[in-house]
Design a protein around this motif. Structure first.
Motif, PDB file in Angstrom:
ATOM      1  N   GLU A  13     -90.042  59.127 -43.329  1.00  0.00           N
ATOM      2  CA  GLU A  13     -89.394  58.877 -42.043  1.00  0.00           C
ATOM      3  C   GLU A  13     -90.057  59.600 -40.865  1.00  0.00           C
ATOM      4  N   PRO A  14     -90.455  60.903 -41.001  1.00  0.00           N
ATOM      5  CA  PRO A  14     -91.095  61.557 -39.846  1.00  0.00           C
ATOM      6  C   PRO A  14     -92.405  60.878 -39.434  1.00  0.00           C
ATOM      7  N   VAL A  15     -93.215  60.481 -40.427  1.00  0.00           N
ATOM      8  CA  VAL A  15     -94.474  59.797 -40.113  1.00  0.00           C
ATOM      9  C   VAL A  15     -94.189  58.439 -39.499  1.00  0.00           C
ATOM     10  N   TYR A  16     -93.198  57.736 -40.058  1.00  0.00           N
ATOM     11  CA  TYR A  16     -92.865  56.406 -39.540  1.00  0.00           C
ATOM     12  C   TYR A  16     -92.437  56.483 -38.080  1.00  0.00           C
ATOM     13  N   ARG A  17     -91.633  57.477 -37.738  1.00  0.00           N
ATOM     14  CA  ARG A  17     -91.187  57.602 -36.346  1.00  0.00           C
ATOM     15  C   ARG A  17     -92.342  57.951 -35.422  1.00  0.00           C
ATOM     16  N   ARG A  18     -93.291  58.757 -35.902  1.00  0.00           N
ATOM     17  CA  ARG A  18     -94.458  59.063 -35.066  1.00  0.00           C
ATOM     18  C   ARG A  18     -95.298  57.815 -34.841  1.00  0.00           C
ATOM     19  N   LEU A  19     -95.399  56.962 -35.851  1.00  0.00           N
ATOM     20  CA  LEU A  19     -96.129  55.706 -35.689  1.00  0.00           C
ATOM     21  C   LEU A  19     -95.424  54.806 -34.674  1.00  0.00           C
ATOM     22  N   LEU A  20     -94.093  54.761 -34.711  1.00  0.00           N
ATOM     23  CA  LEU A  20     -93.357  53.985 -33.719  1.00  0.00           C
ATOM     24  C   LEU A  20     -93.580  54.537 -32.318  1.00  0.00           C
ATOM     25  N   ASP A  21     -93.610  55.856 -32.199  1.00  0.00           N
ATOM     26  CA  ASP A  21     -93.873  56.463 -30.889  1.00  0.00           C
ATOM     27  C   ASP A  21     -95.267  56.080 -30.396  1.00  0.00           C
ATOM     28  N   LEU A  22     -96.230  56.014 -31.315  1.00  0.00           N
ATOM     29  CA  LEU A  22     -97.590  55.617 -30.937  1.00  0.00           C
ATOM     30  C   LEU A  22     -97.597  54.194 -30.382  1.00  0.00           C
ATOM     31  N   VAL A  23     -96.904  53.283 -31.078  1.00  0.00           N
ATOM     32  CA  VAL A  23     -96.835  51.901 -30.604  1.00  0.00           C
ATOM     33  C   VAL A  23     -96.105  51.841 -29.266  1.00  0.00           C
ATOM     34  N   GLU A  25     -96.284  53.805 -26.883  1.00  0.00           N
ATOM     35  CA  GLU A  25     -97.140  54.177 -25.760  1.00  0.00           C
ATOM     36  C   GLU A  25     -97.786  52.955 -25.105  1.00  0.00           C
ATOM     37  N   PHE A  26     -97.783  51.823 -25.813  1.00  0.00           N
ATOM     38  CA  PHE A  26     -98.441  50.620 -25.308  1.00  0.00           C
ATOM     39  C   PHE A  26     -97.456  49.563 -24.831  1.00  0.00           C
ATOM     40  N   THR A  27     -96.216  49.606 -25.323  1.00  0.00           N
ATOM     41  CA  THR A  27     -95.211  48.640 -24.886  1.00  0.00           C
ATOM     42  C   THR A  27     -93.830  49.186 -25.183  1.00  0.00           C
ATOM     43  N   PRO A  28     -92.877  48.971 -24.275  1.00  0.00           N
ATOM     44  CA  PRO A  28     -91.494  49.383 -24.574  1.00  0.00           C
ATOM     45  C   PRO A  28     -90.801  48.445 -25.550  1.00  0.00           C
ATOM     46  N   LEU A  29     -91.392  47.267 -25.767  1.00  0.00           N
ATOM     47  CA  LEU A  29     -90.783  46.290 -26.672  1.00  0.00           C
ATOM     48  C   LEU A  29     -91.382  46.452 -28.064  1.00  0.00           C
ATOM     49  N   ALA A  30     -90.972  47.514 -28.762  1.00  0.00           N
ATOM     50  CA  ALA A  30     -91.424  47.788 -30.122  1.00  0.00           C
ATOM     51  C   ALA A  30     -90.207  47.814 -31.035  1.00  0.00           C
ATOM     52  N   GLN A  31     -90.269  47.054 -32.114  1.00  0.00           N
ATOM     53  CA  GLN A  31     -89.140  46.929 -33.041  1.00  0.00           C
ATOM     54  C   GLN A  31     -89.541  47.473 -34.402  1.00  0.00           C
ATOM     55  N   ALA A  32     -88.731  48.357 -34.941  1.00  0.00           N
ATOM     56  CA  ALA A  32     -89.011  48.952 -36.250  1.00  0.00           C
ATOM     57  C   ALA A  32     -88.702  47.965 -37.364  1.00  0.00           C
ATOM     58  N   LEU A  33     -89.585  47.915 -38.365  1.00  0.00           N
ATOM     59  CA  LEU A  33     -89.381  47.154 -39.594  1.00  0.00           C
ATOM     60  C   LEU A  33     -89.644  48.101 -40.758  1.00  0.00           C
ATOM     61  N   PRO A  34     -88.760  49.089 -40.954  1.00  0.00           N
ATOM     62  CA  PRO A  34     -89.030  50.105 -41.962  1.00  0.00           C
ATOM     63  C   PRO A  34     -89.051  49.504 -43.368  1.00  0.00           C
ATOM     64  N   PRO A  35     -89.797  50.129 -44.292  1.00  0.00           N
ATOM     65  CA  PRO A  35     -90.439  51.445 -44.130  1.00  0.00           C
ATOM     66  C   PRO A  35     -91.935  51.378 -43.842  1.00  0.00           C
ATOM     67  N   ASP A  36     -92.498  50.173 -43.612  1.00  0.00           N
ATOM     68  CA  ASP A  36     -93.964  50.105 -43.560  1.00  0.00           C
ATOM     69  C   ASP A  36     -94.510  49.171 -42.493  1.00  0.00           C
ATOM     70  N   ALA A  37     -93.700  48.749 -41.505  1.00  0.00           N
ATOM     71  CA  ALA A  37     -94.195  47.790 -40.515  1.00  0.00           C
ATOM     72  C   ALA A  37     -93.435  47.934 -39.209  1.00  0.00           C
ATOM     73  N   ALA A  38     -93.960  47.273 -38.181  1.00  0.00           N
ATOM     74  CA  ALA A  38     -93.305  47.248 -36.867  1.00  0.00           C
ATOM     75  C   ALA A  38     -93.781  46.021 -36.118  1.00  0.00           C
ATOM     76  N   LEU A  39     -92.966  45.569 -35.161  1.00  0.00           N
ATOM     77  CA  LEU A  39     -93.320  44.480 -34.260  1.00  0.00           C
ATOM     78  C   LEU A  39     -93.494  45.034 -32.857  1.00  0.00           C
ATOM     79  N   ALA A  40     -94.413  44.450 -32.105  1.00  0.00           N
ATOM     80  CA  ALA A  40     -94.611  44.871 -30.718  1.00  0.00           C
ATOM     81  C   ALA A  40     -94.929  43.650 -29.869  1.00  0.00           C
ATOM     82  N   ASP A  41     -94.205  43.492 -28.779  1.00  0.00           N
ATOM     83  CA  ASP A  41     -94.476  42.432 -27.812  1.00  0.00           C
ATOM     84  C   ASP A  41     -95.338  43.034 -26.701  1.00  0.00           C
ATOM     85  N   VAL A  42     -96.615  42.610 -26.644  1.00  0.00           N
ATOM     86  CA  VAL A  42     -97.550  43.180 -25.670  1.00  0.00           C
ATOM     87  C   VAL A  42     -97.842  42.208 -24.537  1.00  0.00           C
TER      88      VAL A  42
END
Length: 351
Positions: A13-23, A25-42
């Motif tokens: 979970e700590p690593v996953y949240r840091r990865l979400l924070d990284l995404v 930084e590029f768009t506010p429209l980032a959706q978590a798909l735990p435990p191994d993916a995420a969506l981002a509208d750029v």
């Protein structure tokens, strides 16, 4: 354009949240798909950063590799479905794009196996194959009424839209969706498949009871197997419709376990995660003709009332007799050391 970012494996979970924070930084429209993916509208980020979607994906991959040592796979498409399919079609560690063009989408989906579409499990794939519907393009070309006769009204309509690359959903920003987990640790490395199935039955009974108690349903089920050498295998299945019905969860869990082919494996623990939770009150249910389904649900409701009055072990399948009842953990609170030992012995927890 939508990015589907796959992190290669389930992340703590700590690593996953840091990865979400990284995404983020590029768009506010980032959706978590735990435990191994995420969506981002750029779509709104390309002009700000002076890069197209592929350029932003390359920059995110570079930072993830530098900061976390992860080689991300990124699928890019005009909607979340096509982005996900692009991410999973081909070798990991790459960027693949489906252009926002009807002809390009048709070419991409041509020959795509039906089993690659979300919601198509082994049983549905076999049913479709018996009618010659083995690929997405064949399904998309099939009349809607034919698919509905094969799969049912809602499932047939949803499958035909997915096979045509249609996905009306949007990327929803927010924290990782809540999940429910259950884990069973064996007293010794377990080679007996029958005992493992009994443990899965126990876990699905607990998950189903917790979901119904909290008036939730789940749309995804994830099985994680920990072996004697401490290696793991994780499989996730998207259900055809959200459910909190224990027999349905049990059937899916046993199917996931059977698909692994663990004839001689020595298993240390089994873990189930119910994901994509949503309120039961807003979840539609496909009606079944005949008395069996209604009778099973009435029995399940009576068992829930007995558990609420006499304790969680009051009613259980005979095959799970003697198994320890799971410990629980309140969301957002770290367990004490004694609780952690209880969870390792075989617990259900809310994350």
């Amino acid at each position: 354009m939508i990015l589907h970012l796959h992190f290669g494996a389930p992340q703590p979970e700590p690593v996953y949240r840091r990865l979400l924070d990284l995404v983020g930084e590029f768009t506010p429209l980032a959706q978590a798909l735990p435990p191994d993916a995420a969506l981002a509208d750029v779509s709104g980020s390309t002009r700000y950063f002076g890069r197209d979607a592929t350029g932003l994906a390359a920059l995110i991959r570079m930072r993830a590799a530098a900061l976390h040592g992860l080689d991300l796979t990124v699928g890019i498409g005009p909607n979340p479905l096509l982005a996900r399919l692009a991410a999973h079609r081909g070798e990991p560690g790459a960027i693949r794009t489906v252009p926002d063009d009807p002809e390009a989408v048709t070419r991409f989906l041509a020959g795509l196996p039906a089993a690659a579409l979300p919601g198509v499990g082994p049983a549905t794939a076999r049913t479709l194959a018996s009618y010659g519907l083995r690929t997405a393009d064949r399904i998309a070309a099939t009349p809607l009424l034919t698919l509905q006769r094969i799969l049912g009204a809602a499932a047939g309509r949803e499958l035909r839209e997915r096979a045509a690359g249609i996905d009306p959903t949007r990327v929803t920003a927010g924290a990782p969706p809540r999940t429910l987990d259950a884990e069973h640790c064996f007293g010794h490395d377990e080679p007996d498949a029958a005992r493992r199935r009994a443990a899965l039955t126990h876990l699905t009974e607990q998950l189903g009871a917790r979901l119904r108690d909290e008036r939730q349903t789940c749309r995804a089920l994830t099985l994680t197997v920990l072996y004697a050498d401490r290696s793991t295998t994780t499989r996730t299945r998207t259900l055809s419709e959200p459910t909190a019905h224990s027999p349905r969860l049990r059937a899916e869990a046993h199917s996931l376990h059977g698909s692994l082919g663990l004839q001689r494996a020595r298993v240390r623990s089994l873990a189930l995660r119910a994901g994509e939770l949503r309120a039961a009150a807003s979840t539609p249910r496909q009606l079944a003709f005949g008395p069996d389904d209604d009778r099973a649900r009435r029995i399940e409701a009576a068992a829930d009332r007995a558990r609420a009055r006499f304790g969680p072990g009051a009613v259980r399948p005979a095959s799970t007799a003697g198994m320890t009842e799971p410990e629980t953990r309140t969301p957002g609170r770290l367990p004490a050391e004694g609780e952690r030992r209880g969870l390792r012995r075989g617990g259900a927890r809310a994350a």
